[in-house]
Scaffold this motif. Sequence first.
Motif, PDB file in Angstrom:
ATOM      1  N   THR A 280       0.841  -1.191   0.000  1.00 35.68           N
ATOM      2  CA  THR A 280       0.000   0.000   0.000  1.00 35.68           C
ATOM      3  C   THR A 280       0.874   1.239   0.000  1.00 35.68           C
ATOM      4  OG1 THR A 280      -1.744   1.257   1.086  1.00 35.68           O
ATOM      5  CG2 THR A 280      -0.287   0.021   2.531  1.00 35.68           C
ATOM      6  N   THR A 282      -1.037   4.202  -0.364  1.00 36.00           N
ATOM      7  CA  THR A 282      -2.040   5.062   0.268  1.00 36.00           C
ATOM      8  C   THR A 282      -1.845   5.151   1.772  1.00 36.00           C
ATOM      9  OG1 THR A 282      -3.541   4.057  -1.315  1.00 36.00           O
ATOM     10  CG2 THR A 282      -4.518   5.520   0.304  1.00 36.00           C
ATOM     11  N   MET A 283      -1.571   4.011   2.378  1.00 39.98           N
ATOM     12  CA  MET A 283      -1.531   3.947   3.832  1.00 39.98           C
ATOM     13  C   MET A 283      -0.091   3.964   4.371  1.00 39.98           C
ATOM     14  SD  MET A 283      -4.681   4.110   4.396  1.00 39.98           S
ATOM     15  CE  MET A 283      -6.163   3.918   3.370  1.00 39.98           C
ATOM     16  N   ALA A 284       0.878   4.218   3.492  1.00 45.95           N
ATOM     17  CA  ALA A 284       2.269   4.291   3.948  1.00 45.95           C
ATOM     18  C   ALA A 284       2.434   5.510   4.853  1.00 45.95           C
ATOM     19  CB  ALA A 284       3.206   4.381   2.750  1.00 45.95           C
ATOM     20  N   PRO A 285       3.083   5.337   5.988  1.00 45.92           N
ATOM     21  CA  PRO A 285       3.271   6.485   6.875  1.00 45.92           C
ATOM     22  C   PRO A 285       4.146   7.545   6.213  1.00 45.92           C
ATOM     23  CG  PRO A 285       3.944   4.419   7.946  1.00 45.92           C
ATOM     24  CD  PRO A 285       3.715   4.118   6.502  1.00 45.92           C
TER      25      PRO A 285
END
Lengths: 350, 350
Positions: A280, A282-285
């Motif tokens: 992902t 999108t959800m990568a910090p």
Amino acid sequence: MTSNSYTFALVGYGGMGKQHKKVLQTIDRAHIAGTFDINKQRQEDANNDGLHTYTSFNELVSDDSIDIVLIATPNDSHKDIAIDAMKAGKHVICEKPVTLNSKELEEILDAAKQYDKVFAVHQNRRWDEDYLVMKKLYDEGVLGDVFHVESRVHGSRGIPGDWRHEKAYGGGMLLDWGVHLLDRLVLLIPEKIKSIYCHLSYVLGNEVDDGFRMQVSFESGKTALVEVGTSNYISLPLWYMTGTNGAATIHDWSMNGKVVTVTKHEDHDATPIEAGAGLTKTMAPRGELSTQDTPLPRIKTDIRDFYDNVMKVIEGKEDPIVKNEEVMRIMKLMEAAFLSHKTNSVIDFE
Amino acid sequence: MTSNSYTFALVGYGGMGKQHKKVLQTIDRAHIAGTFDINKQRQEDANNDGLHTYTSFNELVSDDSIDIVLIATPNDSHKDIAIDAMKAGKHVICEKPVTLNSKELEEILDAAKQYDKVFAVHQNRRWDEDYLVMKKLYDEGVLGDVFHVESRVHGSRGIPGDWRHEKAYGGGMLLDWGVHLLDRLVLLIPEKIKSIYCHLSYVLGNEVDDGFRMQVSFESGKTALVEVGTSNYISLPLWYMTGTNGAATIHDWSMNGKVVTVTKHEDHDATPIEAGAGLTKTMAPRGELSTQDTPLPRIKTDIRDFYDNVMKVIEGKEDPIVKNEEVMRIMKLMEAAFLSHKTNSVIDFE
């Protein structure tokens, strides 16, 4: 009342009565004439704490030296005590939730008008630092346009005390803690509430709710989640607030938490992360290149300002901080929450 | 297909197409015949990755050597490609969300029946360790009677990619991530869903939702909160589960988190803590005397089991892990969620 000092009497000497006594004794112009509690042990507690005890409520309100009656009894008894005290010529400070429903509060407010007395509800948690810090972040626009706020308390000790387990006394956690969280939420987001959806929990098998989860939709489209849990062996944060330019969280009353603000919205260097059985992006910090962590601001707060305000309201020098129309709105909001649970439906509010 | 090996072709060679290629190349009995993508750059990507490229979809499905067509195109195109591939005699693996609504999925399932082909949806996040660990805790009753589960993903990079911003292509985060979280939730809590309430977010001003928050009520009274956010600069935990004997949380895909279980429900030593401008015993944290912290269990998981299962389903040796009736139920659940948002109401589901 001599010159600018005020004489208080406490009706009810349980946990909150004792807490009021402790605070009042640190306020120069507040004097405690004594207490009355229908429970013998608590009368003894008061004597042991060096307080005079009245033998009856009537004796207490007949004492001409008393200016302000402070009510810290079970919730179902607030109304009669408040009205009788005002009828006897006393101003009143009352514990929350002020009554079990808005109709009873209406009766109290009518009496306050009739007897021309100040009636003030002890919404003490407006003075909590965690709330004031979130309000400061909101008011200063630190997070950009805030679109969602979460306010919760999680404990694992069940419903406290004795009468809070019983419906007749006005028990349950929506009335007990919900009244605080909702009161602060509507001060934080000063907008009309479009609708609410509330689910009460009965995990412990009491006749009253042991917690609740409530989604609130404001007029502008902002949302909030308000939650109380008493069977939660891990606590989620007291506060979580998220806006277009950042987020803030407060984990606990020790003020652990942080503020994260975006320094660069575009983040082209983002690379997907391994997330379970997939990737992902999108959800990568985000990292230091596009966001900044800052500690929570700190705010000095003093609950004595509440009592001081009540005295100044009596003197006509200040407007009340806790306004009775605000208290009424929260009573109606809690009524809507009970109805939402009962009918499992979204309730249009304002 | 020679002996027990299978020949795959990829339709669509974007992020997920490339991911499938990577996994398939590690599976002994899987062979990739080639790819087709309507985008020239992606055809070049495939060539650069050493793959044969077909000049058209028709050419691809006309290749008799192909057993399984793997579809990784934008969501709106899945249906026609799937039906055409099955009509051409191929089994199909399709990316999620399988279609934009349940009616389209019905058409696919009818075609699968008509052409007697295996149709399987790549619900890869059933193989995520975080989900499997929560399921293990639930199934083994580690937390007692679980009464509430939260499943969420929080990012701060907005909606990814290109077509996921557009409604016509089946964009939006409910369809993109919601389909995973809901799919796993109903496997975790194998009960009828009584009702749902869903609020979609449009923080970024796209025509599709950039997140959502959904309250789910199950038949037994258990509840769940399912949430996706793409403007969240602080992430709340991926999982939070709470039961009568404990709670568990998983913060992130690195499997940070913990399990807390109660060792003694009664906790008479509890003393009130200072909490802002008041005291609370109810919300005072418990200590070592009555609870126990344990690390999360770990589970080995291999997404290749999904592809292996599809091949064994084709051979009649196994039942599908991802059942099409499960996929249909989640499509209907997402339709209910869209309706709930549109009407701002609770939707009765099953």
